[in-house]
Design an enzyme around this catalytic site. Structure first.
Site, PDB file in Angstrom:
ATOM      1  CG  ASP A 156       2.661 -30.312 -10.472  1.00  0.00           C
ATOM      2  OD1 ASP A 156       2.492 -31.160  -9.986  1.00  0.00           O
ATOM      3  OD2 ASP A 156       2.993 -29.231  -9.753  1.00  0.00           O
ATOM      4  CG  ASN A 197       7.855 -37.041  -6.784  1.00  0.00           C
ATOM      5  OD1 ASN A 197       8.123 -36.795  -8.017  1.00  0.00           O
ATOM      6  ND2 ASN A 197       7.021 -36.225  -6.238  1.00  0.00           N
TER       7      ASN A 197
HETATM    8  C1  IPE Z   1       7.304 -31.872  -9.366  1.00  0.00           C
HETATM    9  O1  IPE Z   1       6.202 -32.086  -9.073  1.00  0.00           O
HETATM   10  C2  IPE Z   1       8.193 -33.381  -9.604  1.00  0.00           C
HETATM   11  C3  IPE Z   1       7.606 -33.863 -10.762  1.00  0.00           C
HETATM   12  C4  IPE Z   1       6.860 -33.142 -11.787  1.00  0.00           C
HETATM   13  C5  IPE Z   1       8.222 -35.099 -11.056  1.00  0.00           C
HETATM   14  P1  IPE Z   1       5.581 -32.297  -7.473  1.00  0.00           P
HETATM   15  O2  IPE Z   1       4.086 -32.413  -7.532  1.00  0.00           O
HETATM   16  O3  IPE Z   1       6.434 -33.445  -7.014  1.00  0.00           O
HETATM   17  O4  IPE Z   1       6.298 -31.135  -6.826  1.00  0.00           O
HETATM   18  P2  IPE Z   1       5.641 -30.375  -5.426  1.00  0.00           P
HETATM   19  O5  IPE Z   1       5.665 -31.439  -4.308  1.00  0.00           O
HETATM   20  O6  IPE Z   1       4.101 -29.781  -5.391  1.00  0.00           O
HETATM   21  O7  IPE Z   1       6.571 -29.294  -5.397  1.00  0.00           O
HETATM   22  C1  IPE Z   2       2.869 -34.677 -11.402  1.00  0.00           C
HETATM   23  O1  IPE Z   2       1.466 -34.989 -11.159  1.00  0.00           O
HETATM   24  C2  IPE Z   2       3.214 -36.182 -11.761  1.00  0.00           C
HETATM   25  C3  IPE Z   2       4.410 -36.533 -10.559  1.00  0.00           C
HETATM   26  C4  IPE Z   2       4.739 -35.671  -9.782  1.00  0.00           C
HETATM   27  C5  IPE Z   2       5.170 -37.957 -10.749  1.00  0.00           C
HETATM   28  P1  IPE Z   2       1.042 -34.845  -9.638  1.00  0.00           P
HETATM   29  O2  IPE Z   2       1.035 -36.030  -9.255  1.00  0.00           O
HETATM   30  O3  IPE Z   2       2.249 -33.968  -8.764  1.00  0.00           O
HETATM   31  O4  IPE Z   2      -0.211 -34.117  -9.665  1.00  0.00           O
HETATM   32  P2  IPE Z   2      -0.917 -32.888  -8.638  1.00  0.00           P
HETATM   33  O5  IPE Z   2       0.167 -31.790  -8.078  1.00  0.00           O
HETATM   34  O6  IPE Z   2      -1.103 -33.939  -7.190  1.00  0.00           O
HETATM   35  O7  IPE Z   2      -2.049 -32.683  -9.155  1.00  0.00           O
HETATM   36 MG    MG Z   3       2.067 -32.026  -8.012  1.00  0.00          MG
END
Ligand code: IPE
Ligand code: IPE
Ligand code: MG
Length: 243
Positions: free
Chosen positions: A23, A71
């Site tokens: 994340d 997602n």
């Molecule tokens: C969790 O991260 C999913 C992945 C890393 C693939 P998200 O960024 O989607 O999670 P939330 O929405 O903050 O809980």
């Molecule tokens: C994790 O990074 C990647 C996926 C969930 C696919 P994010 O895209 O959630 O990054 P933040 O949380 O917005 O920083």
């Molecule tokens: Mg995220």
């Protein structure tokens, strides 16, 4: 009486199976005034680094959360960027995975992705199927609640069809229906970027995993960060309900 409960598992200082909620790609990009896609691109570089580091550190299984079933709520353009990067990763990394004796697995409903990606994933899985080294598990369109519901559904069908008794449904039977059934138990779950939640990742499997939340944003994660995490793990005392 608790006599059926198995003795606690051996407590090893090194985890066999580590899962990572990758994340913070978006925040990494934002801090640099770059588009979110640039963060995801650097995130793929981190996947490359960490996969190699996991092998060098002797992990048996590394499970990476790449795309959750939630997602799909993201804007279409971002989903398309992520799928493009997945395509690129598979194309660019398959030879390395084969050469490094890594076995690729995918958990989650990846068949809902576009047909060309499904074909690439199936091909990559097939080409690494005979590998005997570390296992790289990528969670794609994965949601733990859906995984558990699917397990319950299959067991319910077996009962309906007379193949098993309802009373026979226990933890072991449910576990045997999960996508991770043949992997070593999850020892350590890491989440990057400072968020402290599981976001529907490996909920059943995490029952006795050690949880580690680190502030590092995923694109900055590397072999040293992973080694630090293993260090923290080695100092944890796992009790599994015992003393
Ligand atoms: C969790 O991260 C999913 C992945 C890393 C693939 P998200 O960024 O989607 O999670 P939330 O929405 O903050 O809980
Ligand atoms: C994790 O990074 C990647 C996926 C969930 C696919 P994010 O895209 O959630 O990054 P933040 O949380 O917005 O920083
Ligand atoms: Mg995220």
């Amino acid at each position: 009486m608790a006599t059926q409960i198995e003795p606690r598992p051996d407590t090893a200082t090194r985890p066999r199976h580590v899962a990572i909620i990758m994340d913070g790609n978006g925040r990494w990009a934002k801090a640099r005034r770059l588009p979110r896609a640039a963060g995801h691109k650097q995130g793929v570089e981190a996947v490359r680094r960490v996969t190699r580091a996991a092998r060098d550190l002797g992990l048996e299984v590394l499970t990476l959360y790449a795309f959750s079933s939630e997602n799909w709520r993201r804007p279409e353009a971002e989903i398309s960027d992520l799928m493009g990067l997945l395509r690129h990763f598979l194309r660019a990394e398959i030879a390395t995975l084969v050469a490094d004796n890594v076995k690729l697995r995918v958990i989650g409903d990846y068949r809902a992705l576009s047909a060309d990606l499904v074909a690439m994933i199936d091909d990559a899985i097939a080409r690494t199927a005979a590998n005997t080294g570390p296992i790289l598990v990528i969670a794609l369109n994965y949601g733990a609640q859906a995984e558990i519901a699917a397990a319950a559904r299959r067991l319910a069908c077996a009962v309906r069809d007379g193949a098993m008794e309802a009373d026979a449904i226990d933890e072991t039977r449910i576990e045997s229906e999960l996508s991770t059934h043949d992997l070593p138990p999850l020892d350590l779950m890491i989440r990057t970027s400072g968020e402290q939640r599981l976001s529907n990742f490996l909920l059943w499997q995490a029952a006795y995993a050690e949880l580690l939340f680190v502030d590092t944003l995923w694109p900055d994660f590397d072999g040293a960060t992973l080694a630090d995490a293993l260090e923290v793990f080695s100092r944890r005392q796992r009790r599994f309900g015992g003393l």
